[in-house]
Design a protein around this motif. Structure first.
Motif, PDB file in Angstrom:
ATOM      1  N   CYS A  32      -6.341 -20.941  60.152  1.00 25.33           N
ATOM      2  CA  CYS A  32      -4.741 -21.376  60.918  1.00 25.33           C
ATOM      3  C   CYS A  32      -4.299 -21.523  59.880  1.00 25.33           C
ATOM      4  O   CYS A  32      -5.307 -22.970  58.685  1.00 25.33           O
ATOM      5  N   PRO A  33      -2.805 -21.909  59.034  1.00 28.07           N
ATOM      6  CA  PRO A  33      -2.135 -22.055  58.040  1.00 28.07           C
ATOM      7  C   PRO A  33      -1.537 -23.538  58.914  1.00 28.07           C
ATOM      8  O   PRO A  33      -1.575 -23.384  59.656  1.00 28.07           O
ATOM      9  N   TYR A  34      -1.217 -24.276  58.042  1.00 27.14           N
ATOM     10  CA  TYR A  34       0.252 -25.425  57.729  1.00 27.14           C
ATOM     11  C   TYR A  34      -0.668 -26.288  58.247  1.00 27.14           C
ATOM     12  O   TYR A  34       0.309 -27.583  58.284  1.00 27.14           O
ATOM     13  N   GLY A  35      -1.825 -27.328  58.435  1.00 27.23           N
ATOM     14  CA  GLY A  35      -2.886 -28.580  58.754  1.00 27.23           C
ATOM     15  C   GLY A  35      -1.332 -29.047  59.854  1.00 27.23           C
ATOM     16  O   GLY A  35      -1.555 -28.539  60.381  1.00 27.23           O
ATOM     17  N   LEU A  41       9.703 -25.739  60.632  1.00 26.62           N
ATOM     18  CA  LEU A  41       8.952 -25.539  58.796  1.00 26.62           C
ATOM     19  C   LEU A  41       7.814 -24.675  58.592  1.00 26.62           C
ATOM     20  O   LEU A  41       8.037 -24.404  57.089  1.00 26.62           O
ATOM     21  N   GLN A  42       7.442 -24.601  59.869  1.00 24.54           N
ATOM     22  CA  GLN A  42       6.084 -23.497  59.309  1.00 24.54           C
ATOM     23  C   GLN A  42       6.482 -22.351  59.258  1.00 24.54           C
ATOM     24  O   GLN A  42       6.397 -21.282  58.069  1.00 24.54           O
ATOM     25  N   ASP A  43       7.984 -21.917  59.018  1.00 25.05           N
ATOM     26  CA  ASP A  43       8.719 -20.279  58.672  1.00 25.05           C
ATOM     27  C   ASP A  43       8.955 -20.792  56.985  1.00 25.05           C
ATOM     28  O   ASP A  43       8.747 -19.855  56.487  1.00 25.05           O
ATOM     29  N   THR A  44       9.455 -21.871  56.655  1.00 28.74           N
ATOM     30  CA  THR A  44       9.021 -22.264  55.117  1.00 28.74           C
ATOM     31  C   THR A  44       7.728 -21.953  54.503  1.00 28.74           C
ATOM     32  O   THR A  44       7.558 -21.716  53.427  1.00 28.74           O
ATOM     33  N   LEU A  45       6.846 -22.625  55.049  1.00 28.76           N
ATOM     34  CA  LEU A  45       5.766 -22.763  54.470  1.00 28.76           C
ATOM     35  C   LEU A  45       4.956 -21.619  54.791  1.00 28.76           C
ATOM     36  O   LEU A  45       3.977 -21.056  53.529  1.00 28.76           O
ATOM     37  N   ARG A  46       5.739 -20.151  55.640  1.00 28.14           N
ATOM     38  CA  ARG A  46       4.975 -19.452  55.736  1.00 28.14           C
ATOM     39  C   ARG A  46       5.741 -18.039  54.834  1.00 28.14           C
ATOM     40  O   ARG A  46       4.565 -17.170  54.048  1.00 28.14           O
ATOM     41  N   ARG A  47       6.995 -18.684  54.104  1.00 29.48           N
ATOM     42  CA  ARG A  47       7.233 -17.846  52.573  1.00 29.48           C
ATOM     43  C   ARG A  47       6.638 -17.958  51.668  1.00 29.48           C
ATOM     44  O   ARG A  47       6.421 -16.978  50.351  1.00 29.48           O
ATOM     45  N   VAL A  48       6.069 -18.812  51.857  1.00 28.54           N
ATOM     46  CA  VAL A  48       5.207 -19.435  50.147  1.00 28.54           C
ATOM     47  C   VAL A  48       3.687 -18.823  50.617  1.00 28.54           C
ATOM     48  O   VAL A  48       3.718 -18.468  49.653  1.00 28.54           O
ATOM     49  N   LEU A  49       3.544 -18.518  51.673  1.00 30.12           N
ATOM     50  CA  LEU A  49       2.058 -18.446  52.074  1.00 30.12           C
ATOM     51  C   LEU A  49       1.540 -16.301  51.969  1.00 30.12           C
ATOM     52  O   LEU A  49       1.174 -15.994  51.840  1.00 30.12           O
ATOM     53  N   GLU A  50       3.254 -15.954  51.843  1.00 27.11           N
ATOM     54  CA  GLU A  50       3.282 -14.560  51.589  1.00 27.11           C
ATOM     55  C   GLU A  50       3.895 -14.504  50.350  1.00 27.11           C
ATOM     56  O   GLU A  50       3.864 -13.683  49.894  1.00 27.11           O
ATOM     57  N   HIS A  51       3.784 -15.028  49.062  1.00 25.07           N
ATOM     58  CA  HIS A  51       4.747 -14.755  48.072  1.00 25.07           C
ATOM     59  C   HIS A  51       3.705 -14.019  47.387  1.00 25.07           C
ATOM     60  O   HIS A  51       2.295 -13.739  47.646  1.00 25.07           O
ATOM     61  N   PRO A  52       3.689 -12.837  46.551  1.00 25.34           N
ATOM     62  CA  PRO A  52       1.968 -11.786  46.381  1.00 25.34           C
ATOM     63  C   PRO A  52       1.643 -12.283  45.350  1.00 25.34           C
ATOM     64  O   PRO A  52       0.537 -11.951  44.872  1.00 25.34           O
ATOM     65  N   ARG A  53       1.887 -13.844  44.322  1.00 24.48           N
ATOM     66  CA  ARG A  53       1.185 -14.028  44.012  1.00 24.48           C
ATOM     67  C   ARG A  53       0.794 -15.810  44.676  1.00 24.48           C
ATOM     68  O   ARG A  53      -0.536 -16.199  43.623  1.00 24.48           O
TER      69      ARG A  53
END
Length: 456
Positions: free
Chosen positions: A42-45, A61-73
């Motif tokens: 699981c992500p987010y520490g 804040l998980q929503d903000t972290l999620r957007r980064v982890l869904e970045h195409p790169r």
């Protein structure tokens, strides 16, 4: 300048995700591809496994972290332990063979001990373990906490101490709408302590909690905060708070208000105590905790305290220590045991005083357990600046042509990708529905990995 620059970020908490964000959302060459590795599926520490269940705003804040982890790169690779000593762990040398650069964003995983007799009696625990239990961390699946006690003592006066005290003072129904695991909710429903004592060895002006966290102790429907005015008056700053930092001044104001009022008369009490140093955890007839013995302290005139030779016992069947964190070595990386950090220069790992090509740190393993969640952003940016300054050298490093997830699977590991994490989310939503609750966390390794394997 060539590319893409292949970077592994070890740790998917805020420091790791902010590092990934700084790498992929910048403008200009080189192109960067980031794999965010975590030993958990699981992500987010600590946002998932350390924030109190009733702190929904922080957990968002998980929503903000999620957007980064869904970045195409960016790719998430969970269930990948790093360190030669971890079961099926990936060594630091192996990571450097798969990536041009590795940024270690691991936290300060161990709690500090009190170093007093009786600390390991049944009923005495670290607050870290308690938080892991009510946060459904899979490493805590075997823990058992009996909350149906008359009195609990929390040693420490920081935000974690306040969080665990607030959890103990909650009515179970107040947390039913959160993702707290069912076992913790059931334990709370079986009976919360009538008295929770939060105890510090120094004065209120030196407490580490924030004013927002402090006020929340008195905001629960069935619990009230109780303070002894005579303990506030022992603090030299109590009568002259103007020279204190703003947070400490506000804290004193809140505490003073509580000390002067008539108690509201609610069912449970959170008692804040000051100038008491723990000297022994005392056992009852059956060998479990029955009380904590404290020595009364007094200001020494130099910002510290000294013992007075006067003692007090506070009855307790549950003791939780919350006196700070310390870093632990990651096998394969240098480590300074004095600071609990990896030696570095602007985030570049130092081996024998010189930068180690391709190795970087960010977060608590870089600076120690200091700051708030937002501190990790500037910390990550500094490390990323160093890494990008080194890009020409890094791109010149010879690494494997194999795709890292493929190489990990070929060596017998089972990384959990983003699709696996989404299946865990779905399984937790299903668990919540089955319990007539919102999403409920899966609390054990077996359940998490079984859910993740649905993704194939």
């Amino acid at each position: 300048m060539g590319g893409p620059l292949r970077v592994a970020v070890v740790g998917s908490g805020p420091s790791g995700v902010y590092t990934a964000q700084a790498l992929v959302e910048r403008q200009g060459p080189p192109d960067v591809a980031v794999d965010v590795l975590d030993r958990l599926p699981c992500p987010y520490g600590l946002v998932r496994y350390g924030v109190a269940p009733d702190h929904e705003k922080i957990k968002s804040l998980q929503d903000t972290l999620r957007r980064v982890l869904e970045h195409p790169r960016v790719r998430f690779l969970g269930n990948v332990p790093v360190g030669r000593n971890a079961p099926n762990g990936v060594g630091t040398e192996e990571l450097l063979s798969l990536y041009h650069a590795v940024v270690y964003c691991v936290g300060a995983a161990a709690d500090r001990r009190l170093g007093i007799p009786g600390e390991d009696l049944p009923g005495s625990f670290s607050a870290t373990d308690f938080v892991s239990w009510y946060s459904a961390h899979p490493d805590a699946a075997a823990y058992r906490f009996a909350l149906g006690v008359r009195s609990a003592v929390v040693i420490g006066v920081g935000n974690v101490a306040v969080d665990v005290a607030r959890f103990l003072a909650h009515d179970a129904d107040e947390l039913r709408g959160t993702d707290v695991p069912q076992a913790a909710l059931d334990a709370l429903a079986a009976g919360a302590p009538a008295d929770v004592h939060v105890v510090g060895r120094r004065g209120p002006s030196q407490a580490k909690f924030t004013t927002k966290e402090l006020r929340e102790l008195d905001a629960l429907p069935d619990a009230e905060a109780v303070v002894r005015r005579e303990e506030l008056e022992l603090d030299p700053a109590y009568g002259a708070p103007d020279s204190l930092p703003a947070v400490a001044r506000r804290n004193l104001g809140v505490l003073d208000g509580w000390a002067r009022r008539e108690p509201p008369g609610r069912a449970r009490r959170v008692r804040l105590r000051f100038f008491l140093r723990p000297v022994e955890v005392l056992a009852g007839p059956e060998g479990a905790v029955r009380a904590v013995r404290f020595e009364r302290t007094a200001p020494d005139g130099r910002g510290g305290v000294t013992g007075t030779g006067r003692y007090e016992e506070i009855p307790a069947e549950l003791v939780l220590r919350s006196v700070g964190y310390r870093g632990v070595p990651l096998p394969g990386l240098p480590f300074d045991r004095t600071t609990g950090t990896v030696p570095h220069e602007a985030g570049r790992v130092l081996r024998d005083g010189a930068p180690s090509p391709g190795e970087y740190v960010a977060g608590w393993i870089k600076r120690g357990p200091t700051g708030v969640i937002g501190t990790n952003r500037s910390c990550a940016k500094e490390t990323v600046r160093s890494l990008l300054e080194d890009a020409d050298v890094l791109l010149g490093r010879r690494i494997s042509d194999a795709d890292p997830p493929t190489a990990l699977r070929a060596s017998g590991r089972e990384p959990v990708g983003w699709r696996g994490w989404l299946d865990i989310e779905r399984a937790e939503a299903e668990l919540g529905r089955s319990l007539r609750r919102e999403r409920v966390k899966i609390p054990d390794w077996e359940g998490l990995l079984a859910a993740a394997r649905r993704a194939g």
